[in-house]
Each structure stands twice: as C-alpha cells, then as structure tokens.
Design an enzyme around this catalytic site. Structure first.
Site, PDB file in Angstrom:
ATOM      1  CG  ASP A  29      -2.082   0.954   1.086  1.00 62.31           C
ATOM      2  OD1 ASP A  29      -3.227   0.501   0.962  1.00 62.31           O
ATOM      3  OD2 ASP A  29      -1.833   2.189   1.088  1.00 62.31           O
ATOM      4  CB  ILE A  30       0.781   4.300  -2.130  1.00 63.63           C
ATOM      5  CG1 ILE A  30       1.863   5.209  -2.668  1.00 63.63           C
ATOM      6  CG2 ILE A  30      -0.487   5.074  -1.800  1.00 63.63           C
ATOM      7  CD1 ILE A  30       1.566   5.785  -4.052  1.00 63.63           C
ATOM      8  CG  ASN A  86     -12.284  -0.844   3.685  1.00 63.75           C
ATOM      9  OD1 ASN A  86     -12.648  -1.368   4.739  1.00 63.75           O
ATOM     10  ND2 ASN A  86     -11.110  -0.241   3.558  1.00 63.75           N
ATOM     11  CB  VAL A  95      -9.122   2.057  -5.047  1.00 69.23           C
ATOM     12  CG1 VAL A  95      -8.775   1.527  -6.442  1.00 69.23           C
ATOM     13  CG2 VAL A  95      -8.123   3.138  -4.623  1.00 69.23           C
ATOM     14  CG  HIS A  99      -8.610  -2.846  -2.523  1.00 67.47           C
ATOM     15  ND1 HIS A  99      -9.508  -2.144  -3.307  1.00 67.47           N
ATOM     16  CD2 HIS A  99      -8.549  -2.180  -1.343  1.00 67.47           C
ATOM     17  CE1 HIS A  99      -9.962  -1.097  -2.632  1.00 67.47           C
ATOM     18  NE2 HIS A  99      -9.402  -1.099  -1.436  1.00 67.47           N
ATOM     19  CG  HIS A 101      -6.967  -2.975   3.007  1.00 63.93           C
ATOM     20  ND1 HIS A 101      -6.196  -1.848   2.863  1.00 63.93           N
ATOM     21  CD2 HIS A 101      -8.170  -2.671   2.451  1.00 63.93           C
ATOM     22  CE1 HIS A 101      -6.902  -0.892   2.262  1.00 63.93           C
ATOM     23  NE2 HIS A 101      -8.108  -1.364   1.998  1.00 63.93           N
TER      24      HIS A 101
HETATM   25  P1  AMP Z   1      -9.748   1.475   0.237  1.00 66.23           P
HETATM   26  O1  AMP Z   1      -9.856   2.746   1.032  1.00 66.23           O
HETATM   27  O2  AMP Z   1     -10.177   0.236   0.986  1.00 66.23           O
HETATM   28  O3  AMP Z   1     -10.440   1.602  -1.112  1.00 66.23           O
HETATM   29  O4  AMP Z   1      -8.210   1.241  -0.015  1.00 66.23           O
HETATM   30  C1  AMP Z   1      -7.520   1.800  -1.083  1.00 66.23           C
HETATM   31  C2  AMP Z   1      -6.064   1.708  -0.709  1.00 66.23           C
HETATM   32  O5  AMP Z   1      -5.299   1.906  -1.883  1.00 66.23           O
HETATM   33  C3  AMP Z   1      -5.622   2.750   0.303  1.00 66.23           C
HETATM   34  O6  AMP Z   1      -5.097   2.092   1.454  1.00 66.23           O
HETATM   35  C4  AMP Z   1      -4.564   3.546  -0.447  1.00 66.23           C
HETATM   36  O7  AMP Z   1      -3.485   3.958   0.372  1.00 66.23           O
HETATM   37  C5  AMP Z   1      -4.119   2.567  -1.523  1.00 66.23           C
HETATM   38  N1  AMP Z   1      -3.563   3.155  -2.729  1.00 66.23           N
HETATM   39  C6  AMP Z   1      -4.046   4.207  -3.425  1.00 66.23           C
HETATM   40  N2  AMP Z   1      -3.274   4.456  -4.513  1.00 66.23           N
HETATM   41  C7  AMP Z   1      -2.273   3.519  -4.477  1.00 66.23           C
HETATM   42  C8  AMP Z   1      -1.150   3.252  -5.319  1.00 66.23           C
HETATM   43  N3  AMP Z   1      -0.877   3.979  -6.420  1.00 66.23           N
HETATM   44  N4  AMP Z   1      -0.331   2.221  -4.983  1.00 66.23           N
HETATM   45  C9  AMP Z   1      -0.577   1.496  -3.877  1.00 66.23           C
HETATM   46  N5  AMP Z   1      -1.629   1.693  -3.063  1.00 66.23           N
HETATM   47  C10 AMP Z   1      -2.461   2.696  -3.348  1.00 66.23           C
END
Ligand code: AMP
Ligand code: ZN
Length: 122
Positions: A29-30, A86, A95, A99, A101
């Site tokens: 995760d970024i 989520n 996003v 996914h 986590h």
């Molecule tokens: P969610 O809030 O469950 O949709 O999680 C989306 C996750 O994607 C968050 O924890 C972000 O930090 C992560 N995220 C967003 N952009 C990127 C990226 N380019 N590379 C890796 N993780 C990302």
C-alpha cells in the site's frame, strides 16, 4: 478503463509488487497503516464486493489464500494479521476495484469505528 488498480496490473503505474500469478497480484500500500500493509487484487476488474458474481467466488477465495501465503512469507502468520475488504462509502472504499488489505506487524485495534459513533449507534 480508468481504474487505478487496472493500471497497476497493466504496469502503466508502478507499484511495489510482492506477489503475482495468473489470477491475482499483490503490492505494498502506498500509504501503509501498519508495518506490513499489502493489497491483494484480482486481475479481473470487479468494482465492489456487491459486484462479485458466482463465477468470481474462486478468485475471491484465491485472494484470501494469497493473503495467508504472503503473511507466512513475511513472517507475520504466527504473530497475526488483519484482512479487510472495504465496500462503498460507509465501508471506506476509495478505489473501486476490489482489494483485500493485509495488515500486520503490530497489534491491530478493534472495533474500527470511533467511540462517538458507537454512542450514536446505541
Ligand atoms: P480502500 O480505502 O479500501 O479503497 O483502499 C484503497 C487503498 O489503496 C488505500 O489504502 C490507499 O493507500 C491505496 N492506494 C491508493 N493508490 C495507491 C497506489 N498507487 N499504490 C498502492 N496503493 C495505493
Ligand atoms: Zn480495475
């Protein structure tokens, strides 16, 4: 398709990929919320958990299995970890490509909502 995670799958956007196979990929995760914070995603674009069809159950099971495989590789299987999907806005989804986590490396808090909200619910 204008989807961030599809772009990561297609290598149009860089990511720290820690696992990939025919059906899923996993990357860090970024914005990590724990010492280990990885995301496991299907190669197939599925927007939310609500969009999982009967034919997707195998890949979703494979995502869960992959989380445990990665946890073992990272040495957090015995200490423990948290896996989270989520869904939509109340679930905190930002996003819209499903996914899983994988969080670990320190004790996780529970429950995930705050005291104030807890009072509102009672
Ligand atoms: P969610 O809030 O469950 O949709 O999680 C989306 C996750 O994607 C968050 O924890 C972000 O930090 C992560 N995220 C967003 N952009 C990127 C990226 N380019 N590379 C890796 N993780 C990302
Ligand atoms: Zn996508």
């Amino acid at each position: 398709m204008d989807c961030l995670f599809c772009k990561i799958i297609n290598k149009e956007i860089p990511a720290e990929i820690i696992y990939e196979d025919e059906h899923v990929i996993a990357f860090n995760d970024i914005s990590p919320q724990a010492p280990t914070h990885a995301l496991i995603i299907p190669r197939k674009h599925i927007a939310t958990l609500n969009d999982i069809s009967a034919e997707d159950t195998e890949v979703v099971g494979h995502m869960v299995k992959t989380a445990s495989t990665i946890a073992k590789q990272l040495g957090i299987d015995e200490s423990g970890y948290r896996t989270v999907f989520n869904c939509n806005s109340d679930g905190g989804q930002t996003v819209y490509h499903i996914h899983l986590h994988l969080l670990g490396g320190k004790p996780m808090g529970w429950p995930p909502y705050q005291e104030k909200l807890k009072e509102d619910l009672s």
